[in-house]
Motif scaffolding. Sequence first.
Motif, PDB file in Angstrom:
ATOM      1  N   THR A  45       0.832  -1.208   0.000  1.00 43.74           N
ATOM      2  CA  THR A  45       0.000   0.000   0.000  1.00 43.74           C
ATOM      3  C   THR A  45       0.864   1.255   0.000  1.00 43.74           C
ATOM      4  O   THR A  45       0.603   2.208  -0.746  1.00 43.74           O
ATOM      5  CB  THR A  45      -0.925   0.009   1.226  1.00 43.74           C
ATOM      6  N   LEU A  48       2.505   1.620  -3.559  1.00 46.24           N
ATOM      7  CA  LEU A  48       1.572   1.991  -4.619  1.00 46.24           C
ATOM      8  C   LEU A  48       1.009   3.393  -4.410  1.00 46.24           C
ATOM      9  O   LEU A  48       0.679   4.087  -5.380  1.00 46.24           O
ATOM     10  CB  LEU A  48       0.448   0.958  -4.711  1.00 46.24           C
ATOM     11  N   VAL A 102      -0.429   1.257 -11.377  1.00 45.40           N
ATOM     12  CA  VAL A 102      -0.897   0.897 -10.033  1.00 45.40           C
ATOM     13  C   VAL A 102      -2.019  -0.131 -10.073  1.00 45.40           C
ATOM     14  O   VAL A 102      -2.001  -1.122  -9.329  1.00 45.40           O
ATOM     15  CB  VAL A 102      -1.337   2.161  -9.265  1.00 45.40           C
ATOM     16  N   ASP A 103      -2.988   0.082 -10.942  1.00 45.74           N
ATOM     17  CA  ASP A 103      -4.164  -0.796 -10.968  1.00 45.74           C
ATOM     18  C   ASP A 103      -3.842  -2.220 -11.407  1.00 45.74           C
ATOM     19  O   ASP A 103      -4.544  -3.159 -11.015  1.00 45.74           O
ATOM     20  CB  ASP A 103      -5.243  -0.209 -11.879  1.00 45.74           C
ATOM     21  N   ARG A 106      -1.432  -3.868  -8.231  1.00 48.38           N
ATOM     22  CA  ARG A 106      -2.043  -4.160  -6.938  1.00 48.38           C
ATOM     23  C   ARG A 106      -2.587  -5.591  -6.837  1.00 48.38           C
ATOM     24  O   ARG A 106      -2.264  -6.311  -5.880  1.00 48.38           O
ATOM     25  CB  ARG A 106      -3.144  -3.149  -6.625  1.00 48.38           C
ATOM     26  N   THR A 110      -1.221  -8.389  -4.228  1.00 53.16           N
ATOM     27  CA  THR A 110      -2.161  -8.793  -3.179  1.00 53.16           C
ATOM     28  C   THR A 110      -2.450 -10.286  -3.247  1.00 53.16           C
ATOM     29  O   THR A 110      -2.480 -10.977  -2.217  1.00 53.16           O
ATOM     30  CB  THR A 110      -3.469  -7.993  -3.301  1.00 53.16           C
TER      31      THR A 110
END
Length: 226
Positions: A45, A48, A102-103, A106, A110
């Motif tokens: 987090t 990013l 970023v999209d 992630r 994750t």
Amino acid sequence: MKRNTILVATMAVVTLGTTTQSCVALATSSVGLAVLKQILLGGITKGLNIFSDKNSFLANQLIEAALPQQLKDVNNTLQKLGLNSLVQKEKEYIAQAATFTVDVSRPILTNAVNSLTAEDAARIVQGGSGTATQILREKTSEQLMAAIAPKVDAKLNEFGLVSTLNQALAGSNLLGTLLGGQSSNALTGGISKFASQQMVNGLFNIIQNHEQQNSATILNSLNSIK
């Protein structure tokens, strides 16, 4: 209070790399894995969020430290020619391109964290601080490169970075020479590749730094309850 004590003890075990059988059992328990995942997700987090903001990206020394040698050579050459402003523009283009990664980054990161196993936790216990990030890197670096490189390439093409650099170098093939003798058609892809490498390595630098900072915090917390 009892649960908090268990969490602190578990986190200390994970980051200190203690190798006794009892500590391995604690770290590989459901609580231990949950804490480990929390540490990594916090680092992701943080990283990013930096990538989401161009100015934060430009100011981050861990990202700057991840600059590949090929781009360092390009920038050094431009600076020797008195083109410091162009070096700054190049960095700004790369930072702007990073916001579009970023999209896609992630979910890859994750999902990798959520799939960590007890075997991974045991390895982290034995390896100590920084091993958690190393495992995450092993699981995701190739996938991250494959996912973000096309986005970086598209954005740097859109910004006209290579043509701008070539114009600054007075139409010579110096840029191609600096990037390994590539043809003019391959130059954008070359710069995009190195920019993507900087992003991936810079992101892992941030995650590892977060892990190491968290280790110090855990030690302080553990000492406070003695």
